[in-house]
Design a protein around this motif. Structure first.
Motif, PDB file in Angstrom:
ATOM      1  N   VAL A  63       0.924  -1.153   0.101  1.00 24.12           N
ATOM      2  CA  VAL A  63       0.065  -0.074   0.116  1.00 24.12           C
ATOM      3  C   VAL A  63       0.676   1.382   0.210  1.00 24.12           C
ATOM      4  O   VAL A  63       1.927   1.309   0.369  1.00 24.12           O
ATOM      5  CB  VAL A  63      -0.954  -0.013   1.221  1.00 24.12           C
ATOM      6  CG1 VAL A  63      -1.857  -1.220   1.179  1.00 24.12           C
ATOM      7  CG2 VAL A  63      -0.277   0.166   2.296  1.00 24.12           C
ATOM      8  N   SER A 104      -1.018   6.496   2.359  1.00 20.32           N
ATOM      9  CA  SER A 104      -2.392   6.108   2.605  1.00 20.32           C
ATOM     10  C   SER A 104      -2.682   5.426   3.901  1.00 20.32           C
ATOM     11  O   SER A 104      -3.618   5.279   4.683  1.00 20.32           O
ATOM     12  CB  SER A 104      -3.021   5.075   1.325  1.00 20.32           C
ATOM     13  OG  SER A 104      -2.317   3.913   1.429  1.00 20.32           O
ATOM     14  N   HIS A 160      -7.337   2.025   5.586  1.00 21.76           N
ATOM     15  CA  HIS A 160      -7.138   3.463   4.819  1.00 21.76           C
ATOM     16  C   HIS A 160      -6.220   2.976   3.635  1.00 21.76           C
ATOM     17  O   HIS A 160      -5.974   3.743   2.746  1.00 21.76           O
ATOM     18  CB  HIS A 160      -6.723   4.274   5.637  1.00 21.76           C
ATOM     19  CG  HIS A 160      -7.628   4.804   6.689  1.00 21.76           C
ATOM     20  ND1 HIS A 160      -8.758   5.488   6.480  1.00 21.76           N
ATOM     21  CD2 HIS A 160      -7.453   4.905   8.100  1.00 21.76           C
ATOM     22  CE1 HIS A 160      -9.383   5.815   7.688  1.00 21.76           C
ATOM     23  NE2 HIS A 160      -8.549   5.574   8.851  1.00 21.76           N
ATOM     24  N   ILE A 198      -4.120   2.065   0.436  1.00 24.18           N
ATOM     25  CA  ILE A 198      -4.706   1.923  -1.047  1.00 24.18           C
ATOM     26  C   ILE A 198      -3.617   1.276  -1.583  1.00 24.18           C
ATOM     27  O   ILE A 198      -2.132   1.594  -1.549  1.00 24.18           O
ATOM     28  CB  ILE A 198      -4.859   3.540  -1.652  1.00 24.18           C
ATOM     29  CG1 ILE A 198      -6.037   4.140  -1.001  1.00 24.18           C
ATOM     30  CG2 ILE A 198      -4.859   3.469  -2.996  1.00 24.18           C
ATOM     31  CD1 ILE A 198      -7.138   3.612  -1.148  1.00 24.18           C
ATOM     32  N   SER A 236      -8.732  -0.187  -2.804  1.00 25.31           N
ATOM     33  CA  SER A 236      -8.615  -0.207  -1.294  1.00 25.31           C
ATOM     34  C   SER A 236      -8.015  -1.748  -0.802  1.00 25.31           C
ATOM     35  O   SER A 236      -8.207  -2.736  -1.506  1.00 25.31           O
ATOM     36  CB  SER A 236     -10.057  -0.204  -0.616  1.00 25.31           C
ATOM     37  OG  SER A 236     -10.892  -1.227  -0.481  1.00 25.31           O
ATOM     38  N   GLN A 290      -9.094  -3.478   1.633  1.00 26.54           N
ATOM     39  CA  GLN A 290     -10.275  -4.529   1.948  1.00 26.54           C
ATOM     40  C   GLN A 290     -10.878  -5.021   0.485  1.00 26.54           C
ATOM     41  O   GLN A 290     -10.927  -6.316   0.579  1.00 26.54           O
ATOM     42  CB  GLN A 290     -11.186  -3.880   2.681  1.00 26.54           C
ATOM     43  CG  GLN A 290     -10.862  -3.554   3.924  1.00 26.54           C
ATOM     44  CD  GLN A 290     -12.080  -2.836   4.924  1.00 26.54           C
ATOM     45  OE1 GLN A 290     -13.352  -3.114   4.649  1.00 26.54           O
ATOM     46  NE2 GLN A 290     -11.469  -2.218   5.791  1.00 26.54           N
ATOM     47  N   GLU A 291     -10.889  -4.264  -0.587  1.00 28.52           N
ATOM     48  CA  GLU A 291     -11.369  -5.023  -1.986  1.00 28.52           C
ATOM     49  C   GLU A 291     -10.216  -5.914  -2.489  1.00 28.52           C
ATOM     50  O   GLU A 291     -10.725  -6.909  -2.859  1.00 28.52           O
ATOM     51  CB  GLU A 291     -11.325  -3.945  -2.870  1.00 28.52           C
ATOM     52  CG  GLU A 291     -11.935  -4.178  -3.991  1.00 28.52           C
ATOM     53  CD  GLU A 291     -12.186  -3.068  -5.119  1.00 28.52           C
ATOM     54  OE1 GLU A 291     -12.807  -3.509  -6.219  1.00 28.52           O
ATOM     55  OE2 GLU A 291     -11.927  -2.043  -4.830  1.00 28.52           O
TER      56      GLU A 291
END
Length: 133
Positions: free
Chosen positions: A84, A88, A100, A102, A120, A122-123
């Motif tokens: 990430v 972010s 948070h 990305i 994201s 989570q996705e």
């Protein structure tokens, strides 16, 4: 102090840990979201357990992309790995990464599971945990 949080999702487990050095065989099969950088030393910890995937921080990528080189090492064992953007999520904070983060870098194994830059965390993790089609 070691801090781990386990999240159970429809397709599997997500384990949040501020440092990948907390990894144990108990995490086998889970997707681990760590607060660690994605360099070679972090990837070597991830190689010790069979994971559905692993998330790191890109740590600003650094000289010669040192902050994400571990992602490519994990490709050698077909382990999906994601980093990430350090802008972010806080380095060393897995909960912030989960809430948070990305995606800024992925390896081929993660791309093959449908993960894309700018998703994201989570996705992206849902793509890693979903059974292959």
């Amino acid at each position: 102090m070691e801090r781990k949080t386990v999240i159970s999702l429809v397709y599997g487990r997500v384990v949040l840990m501020d440092s990948i050095s907390y990894l144990t065989p108990e995490e086998t099969g889970a997707c681990v979201v760590s607060g660690s950088h994605g360099g070679l030393s972090s990837a070597r910890y991830a190689l010790t357990v069979t994971l559905a995937g692993v998330v790191f921080n890109d740590a600003g990528k650094g000289k010669d992309d040192a902050g994400i080189t571990g992602l490519y090492l994990l490709d050698t064992v077909h382990m999906p790995a994601i980093a990430v953007a350090h802008t972010s999520a806080r380095i060393g904070d897995a909960a912030d990464t989960w809430d948070h983060g990305i995606v800024s870098a992925i390896n081929q194994a993660a791309a093959a599971r449908g993960v894309r830059i700018a998703m994201s965390v989570q996705e992206a993790v849902m793509h890693l945990l979903r059974p292959p089609v």
